[in-house]
Design a protein around this motif. Structure first.
Motif, short mmCIF file in Angstrom:
data_model
loop_
_atom_site.label_atom_id
_atom_site.label_comp_id
_atom_site.label_asym_id
_atom_site.label_seq_id
_atom_site.Cartn_x
_atom_site.Cartn_y
_atom_site.Cartn_z
N ALA A 1 -20.90 43.56 20.64
CA ALA A 1 -21.50 42.25 20.50
C ALA A 1 -22.80 42.13 21.31
CB ALA A 1 -20.51 41.17 20.96
N ASP A 2 -22.85 42.79 22.48
CA ASP A 2 -24.01 42.60 23.34
C ASP A 2 -25.02 43.73 23.23
OD1 ASP A 2 -22.40 44.51 24.45
OD2 ASP A 2 -22.88 43.97 26.52
N ALA A 3 -24.89 44.58 22.19
CA ALA A 3 -25.80 45.72 22.06
C ALA A 3 -27.22 45.24 21.83
CB ALA A 3 -25.36 46.61 20.91
N SER A 4 -28.19 45.91 22.44
CA SER A 4 -29.57 45.53 22.21
C SER A 4 -30.37 46.78 21.89
CB SER A 4 -30.15 44.81 23.42
OG SER A 4 -30.22 45.72 24.50
N GLU A 5 -31.34 46.63 20.96
CA GLU A 5 -32.12 47.79 20.55
C GLU A 5 -33.52 47.70 21.14
OE1 GLU A 5 -32.57 48.35 16.34
OE2 GLU A 5 -33.32 50.39 16.59
N THR A 6 -33.97 48.80 21.75
CA THR A 6 -35.34 48.88 22.22
C THR A 6 -36.10 49.65 21.15
OG1 THR A 6 -34.41 49.10 24.42
CG2 THR A 6 -36.78 49.48 24.20
N ALA A 7 -37.06 48.95 20.50
CA ALA A 7 -37.74 49.59 19.36
C ALA A 7 -38.34 50.92 19.74
CB ALA A 7 -38.80 48.65 18.80
N GLY A 8 -38.10 51.94 18.96
CA GLY A 8 -38.69 53.25 19.18
C GLY A 8 -38.02 54.04 20.27
N ALA A 9 -37.00 53.50 20.92
CA ALA A 9 -36.36 54.23 22.01
C ALA A 9 -34.87 54.43 21.78
CB ALA A 9 -36.59 53.50 23.32
N GLY A 10 -34.10 53.35 21.66
CA GLY A 10 -32.67 53.52 21.45
C GLY A 10 -31.90 52.22 21.57
N VAL A 11 -30.57 52.35 21.62
CA VAL A 11 -29.68 51.18 21.69
C VAL A 11 -28.89 51.26 22.99
CG1 VAL A 11 -27.87 49.92 20.49
CG2 VAL A 11 -29.40 51.40 19.20
N SER A 12 -28.66 50.12 23.64
CA SER A 12 -27.82 50.13 24.83
C SER A 12 -26.85 48.97 24.79
CB SER A 12 -28.69 50.05 26.09
OG SER A 12 -29.45 48.86 26.05
N ALA A 13 -25.70 49.13 25.49
CA ALA A 13 -24.71 48.06 25.58
C ALA A 13 -23.84 48.31 26.79
CB ALA A 13 -23.85 48.05 24.31
N LEU A 14 -23.19 47.26 27.28
CA LEU A 14 -22.25 47.41 28.39
C LEU A 14 -20.87 47.64 27.81
CD1 LEU A 14 -23.18 44.75 31.11
CD2 LEU A 14 -23.26 47.25 31.30
N VAL A 15 -20.27 48.79 28.15
CA VAL A 15 -18.93 49.08 27.64
C VAL A 15 -18.00 49.21 28.84
CG1 VAL A 15 -17.53 50.66 26.29
CG2 VAL A 15 -19.95 50.34 25.72
N GLY A 16 -17.06 48.26 28.99
CA GLY A 16 -16.14 48.28 30.13
C GLY A 16 -16.86 48.30 31.47
N GLY A 17 -17.98 47.58 31.58
CA GLY A 17 -18.71 47.50 32.84
C GLY A 17 -19.67 48.65 33.07
N VAL A 18 -19.67 49.66 32.18
CA VAL A 18 -20.59 50.80 32.33
C VAL A 18 -21.64 50.71 31.24
CG1 VAL A 18 -20.72 53.32 32.49
CG2 VAL A 18 -18.58 52.13 33.06
N ASP B 1 -13.80 60.40 21.80
CA ASP B 1 -14.06 59.06 22.31
C ASP B 1 -15.56 58.80 22.41
OD1 ASP B 1 -14.08 61.01 24.34
OD2 ASP B 1 -13.98 59.48 25.90
N LEU B 2 -16.33 59.85 22.79
CA LEU B 2 -17.78 59.67 22.87
C LEU B 2 -18.37 59.46 21.48
CD1 LEU B 2 -19.06 62.18 25.59
CD2 LEU B 2 -18.73 59.70 25.74
N LEU B 3 -17.85 60.20 20.51
CA LEU B 3 -18.34 60.07 19.14
C LEU B 3 -18.10 58.65 18.63
CD1 LEU B 3 -19.59 61.50 16.70
CD2 LEU B 3 -17.29 62.10 15.95
N ALA B 4 -16.90 58.14 18.89
CA ALA B 4 -16.55 56.80 18.42
C ALA B 4 -17.44 55.76 19.08
CB ALA B 4 -15.08 56.51 18.71
N LEU B 5 -17.69 55.96 20.38
CA LEU B 5 -18.53 55.02 21.13
C LEU B 5 -19.97 55.05 20.59
CD1 LEU B 5 -18.12 53.53 24.10
CD2 LEU B 5 -19.87 55.19 24.69
N ALA B 6 -20.48 56.28 20.37
CA ALA B 6 -21.84 56.43 19.87
C ALA B 6 -21.97 55.77 18.49
CB ALA B 6 -22.21 57.91 19.77
N ALA B 7 -20.92 55.93 17.68
CA ALA B 7 -20.96 55.37 16.33
C ALA B 7 -21.04 53.85 16.39
CB ALA B 7 -19.72 55.82 15.55
#
Lengths: 49, 744
Positions: B490-507, B459-465
């Motif tokens: 849909a709401d993922a955002s990328e911070t240049a040079g650092a990484g990607v973040s998104a809200l998944v199920g409120g987390v 599940d973590l692999l799928a989420l990371a992908a």
């Protein structure tokens, strides 16, 4: 040997027709794609139109 | 992307005023594809005609200017799943095609004359034992003369021209004895006919031309095929560049149309289109294609970026300093030029054979003449016999011996996914007894892979992908591929040079470096490993991303060893990154951190020790070694410079085509030698007969056609081993095509 009078010209004529057809088919691009013809035989593109 | 695409560089005008453009097509591998491709182009409004050439994998599309443009054709093809690439016919290729047509025309004319003359000759031959009258025989001889003289004057041109050119350069080539034989045979026959003699050699002269032209045409067609494949590959690889206009607007153009001084934008995940200076922006570039180094390099304003390097997460604005084919490091180019000079000294089997053959034939004919004159046989008999020697020894079988095998073997390699660049490559491949591999991109796959995917919860692999889909960073691309994701958050955002973040199920889920995911930095796990972290609430995972070996690398090394071929690894990457690869493959002879000139030095050292080296590499740093080795191969996705230096390219993710190419080449060369020996045996039988004066036109005709057919049939045996070869990656694509059709 009188038969030669028309047999020899006839042979030359047939050969000439063959040569003409060969040169024409080459100019028309029939030798440009040697693989395509084998695949196109299954195509019914020309019937649909 | 709302960029305008400018393809005017590739458009040609027809006489009727329509625009036509050629596309190299990827994925045309089944009969249904032809229909699919042609109709998807024809369905675009305004398109007048679309015709796919299956042999060369090219689509020619013509359209009316006002109604349509190139971009809509490209889009329509892309919508059906075919990659099409604008394509420019190279001048050399056009010249080759013209030459092929000319040879075929000559062959047609010679064939016409031969058929008719044979008809007459048969009558004369059989008349000799029955009841043909001298008048009828003379009549037939005159008819033959009228047919053969103009036909030979036309169809013999390819040989006459080449022979003249050789004589002017004070050299002898195979065409000198051919031209001499044909001209003398016709001249003598004409003289004999005038004197009502019994024998005339018109049929031999024209038959010679037919067989030789067939060999010449085969040779030429193979050359066209190789050039076509190479040009298509250049077009298929042809990337697009985003050029900044003076007003700041972005125009997408093919890299081929880029000029020095242009400003271009390179987005994250794009390749740098030409050698360039960074004007603004910062990124880390993956230069593994150029230097073999696997760790990315940080660049900022004022830094130099090399063509072909892959830009990481930042957008860059660059000014191009060298575009198109000139884009390479000067040192490398100089080394490549030096190395190619050395290699051009290789002499082909056929050239070596003809260098011995031509003087020998002329000497034999002269000796025959002298012998019969001294023996007091009369000038007429002596001359006729000497000319008969020239006719009989005309190198029909010799001229067919090598090209016939080459055509069959090239076809076999082509089907197995190996494309030849040089026509004498087969002969050189056959001699190989040592293979030197580059590491990055050759033994390993060009794109990095997640090495510990099986240790990470599914599940973590799928989420990371899914998170990774929102970034174009090379490491993120590897994670996305490992997880097989296809829908980004849909709401993922990328911070240049650092990484990607998104809200998944409120987390909040974060994918990126250790600091971005608030995790402790840990010691590196290996020299060639990059780490990516994932944090979802309280759960974390660490992805190890590294270059993966090609699936059959171990097998190929073992296969090479089984054939008594030595194996070495030479890499521009750091030694501690090369060591694990060498160990995994069981190769003890390896070097890391090798510069381009050191690669050449290593290969030269092997050559001096008497080894024939095959270099396999893909990077710019391999280019000189590729050009300098006895023979060389590149994977299809190698940089332009490497492909230009390589003798052959192979398709797909597997290395098996290398072993296959070596096997097939050995077999082909064995057949070439056999054929040359067959030609020698034929001469050993025919020449004494001719010298003794026993060769009548009937015997000459039988001997010549017999030996030519024997040699051609023998060449066809190369097919059996080519057929046995497993079909490689070249044929894996149709499966995808079938799926697509089923779904449509």
């Amino acid at each position: 040997m009188n038969v030669l009078v028309y047999l020899v010209p006839l042979a030359l004529l047939l050969g000439g027709v063959w040569l003409g057809m060969f040169l024409w088919s080459m100019r028309a691009g029939q030798y440009d794609d040697l693989e395509g013809a084998a695949w196109r035989i299954l195509s019914d593109e020309d019937i649909r139109k | 992307m709302a960029d305008t695409l400018d393809l005017s560089h590739f458009i040609r005008r027809t006489d009727a005023g329509d625009a036509t453009m050629d596309f190299a097509i990827d994925g045309a591998d089944c009969a249904a594809c032809i229909d699919d491709i042609e109709s998807s182009a024809r369905d675009v409004p305004g398109v007048v005609s679309a015709r796919l050439n299956v042999g060369s994998r090219r689509l020619s599309v013509a359209w009316r200017d006002e109604a349509c443009d190139a971009q809509s054709v490209l889009e329509s093809l892309a919508a059906r799943g075919f990659r099409a690439h604008p394509f420019e016919l190279h001048r050399l290729e056009a010249e080759d095609v013209r030459q092929t047509r000319w040879l075929l025309r000559c062959l047609g004319v010679a064939g016409f004359a031969m058929m008719n003359v044979m008809l007459l000759s048969l009558a004369v031959w059989f008349g000799a034992v029955s009841d043909i009258g001298p008048e009828t025989r003379d009549f037939f001889h005159w008819l033959s003369a009228l047919l053969v003289m103009p036909a030979a004057a036309y169809a013999g041109q390819p040989f006459f021209r080449s022979a003249l050119a050789a004589l002017r350069a004070r050299k002898l080539n195979m065409d000198v004895p051919i031209s001499l034989g044909v001209i003398l045979a016709i001249g003598m026959s004409l003289y004999e006919t005038l004197n009502h003699a019994e024998h005339a050699y018109f049929d031999s002269a024209i038959m010679l031309l037919v067989f030789l032209l067939a060999g010449r045409a085969l040779d030429q067609m193979m050359r066209v095929r190789m050039r076509t494949a190479a040009a298509n590959m250049a077009a298929l690889k042809g990337d697009l560049a985003h050029r900044l206009g003076p007003g700041g607007e972005i125009v997408t153009i093919p890299v081929a149309a880029l000029r020095a001084g242009d400003c271009v934008m390179v987005r994250p995940g794009d390749r740098v289109p030409g050698d360039a200076l960074v004007l603004s922006g910062a990124s880390c570039v993956d230069e593994s294609a150029i230097t073999g180094e696997t760790l990315p390099r940080e660049i900022g304003p004022g830094a130099k970026a090399w063509a072909g390097s892959l830009s990481g997460q930042g957008a860059l604005t660059l000014r191009v300093t060298a575009a198109g084919e000139s884009s390479l490091i000067d040192d490398v180019r100089r080394l490549v030029e030096q190395a190619s000079e050395v290699k051009s000294r290789y002499r082909r089997l056929a050239d070596r054979a003809s260098a011995i053959y031509a003087p020998l034939v002329h000497l034999t004919a002269l000796c025959t003449l002298a012998f019969w004159l001294l023996a007091g046989a009369g000038a007429h008999f002596a001359i006729v016999t000497a000319i008969a020697v020239l006719i009989v020894t005309c190198p029909c079988a010799l001229a067919l011996a090598v090209p016939a095998v080459q055509v069959v073997a090239t076809g076999g390699l082509f089907r197995a996914g190996v494309y030849l660049n040089a026509s004498d490559a087969i002969e050189r491949f056959a001699e190989i007894d040592h293979v030197v591999f580059d590491k990055t991109g050759t033994l390993t796959l060009p794109a990095p892979r997640v090495a510990n995917a099986h240790e990470i919860p599914a599940d973590l692999l799928a989420l990371a992908a899914r998170l990774a889909l929102s970034s174009r960073h090379p490491l993120a691309v590897a994670i996305a591929r490992a997880g097989g994701a296809d829908t980004p958050f849909a709401d993922a955002s990328e911070t240049a040079g650092a990484g990607v973040s998104a809200l998944v199920g409120g987390v909040e889920a974060r994918l990126g470096g250790a600091a971005f995911c608030a995790m402790a930095d840990e010691a590196p796990r290996g020299a060639d490993v990059s780490l990516m972290r994932l944090r979802v609430g309280g759960r974390t995972a660490t992805f190890e991303i590294r270059q993966a070996l090609r699936a059959d690398a171990c097998q190929v090394i073992a296969d090479l060893r089984a054939r008594n071929i030595g194996v070495s690894i030479l890499s521009g990457d750091r030694p501690d990154a090369v060591a694990p690869v060498a160990q995994a493959l069981g190769v003890s002879d390896w070097r890391g951190g090798v510069k381009p000139d050191e690669k050449i030095a290593f290969i030269n050292q092997l050559s001096r020790a008497g080894r024939r080296v095959l270099m396999v590499g893909d990077g710019l740093n391999d280019a000189p070694a590729l050009a300098g080795a006895h023979a060389s191969m590149s994977p299809i996705d190698a940089v332009d410079m490497a492909r230009a230096g390589a003798d052959a390219m192979f398709l797909g993710d597997r290395l098996a085509p290398i072993v296959l190419a070596l096997d097939l080449s050995r077999k082909a060369r064995a057949l070439m030698r056999q054929n040359l020996w067959l030609a020698v045996v034929y001469n050993a039988v025919a020449v004494p007969l001719a010298v003794a004066g026993f060769v009548t036109p009937l015997i000459a005709a039988l001997a010549m056609s017999g030996s030519s057919i024997l040699v051609t049939l023998n060449a066809l045996r190369a097919r059996s081993s080519a057929r046995a070869a497993p079909k490689s990656a070249a044929r894996e694509r149709p499966v995808a095509a079938t799926f697509r059709k089923a779904g449509a």
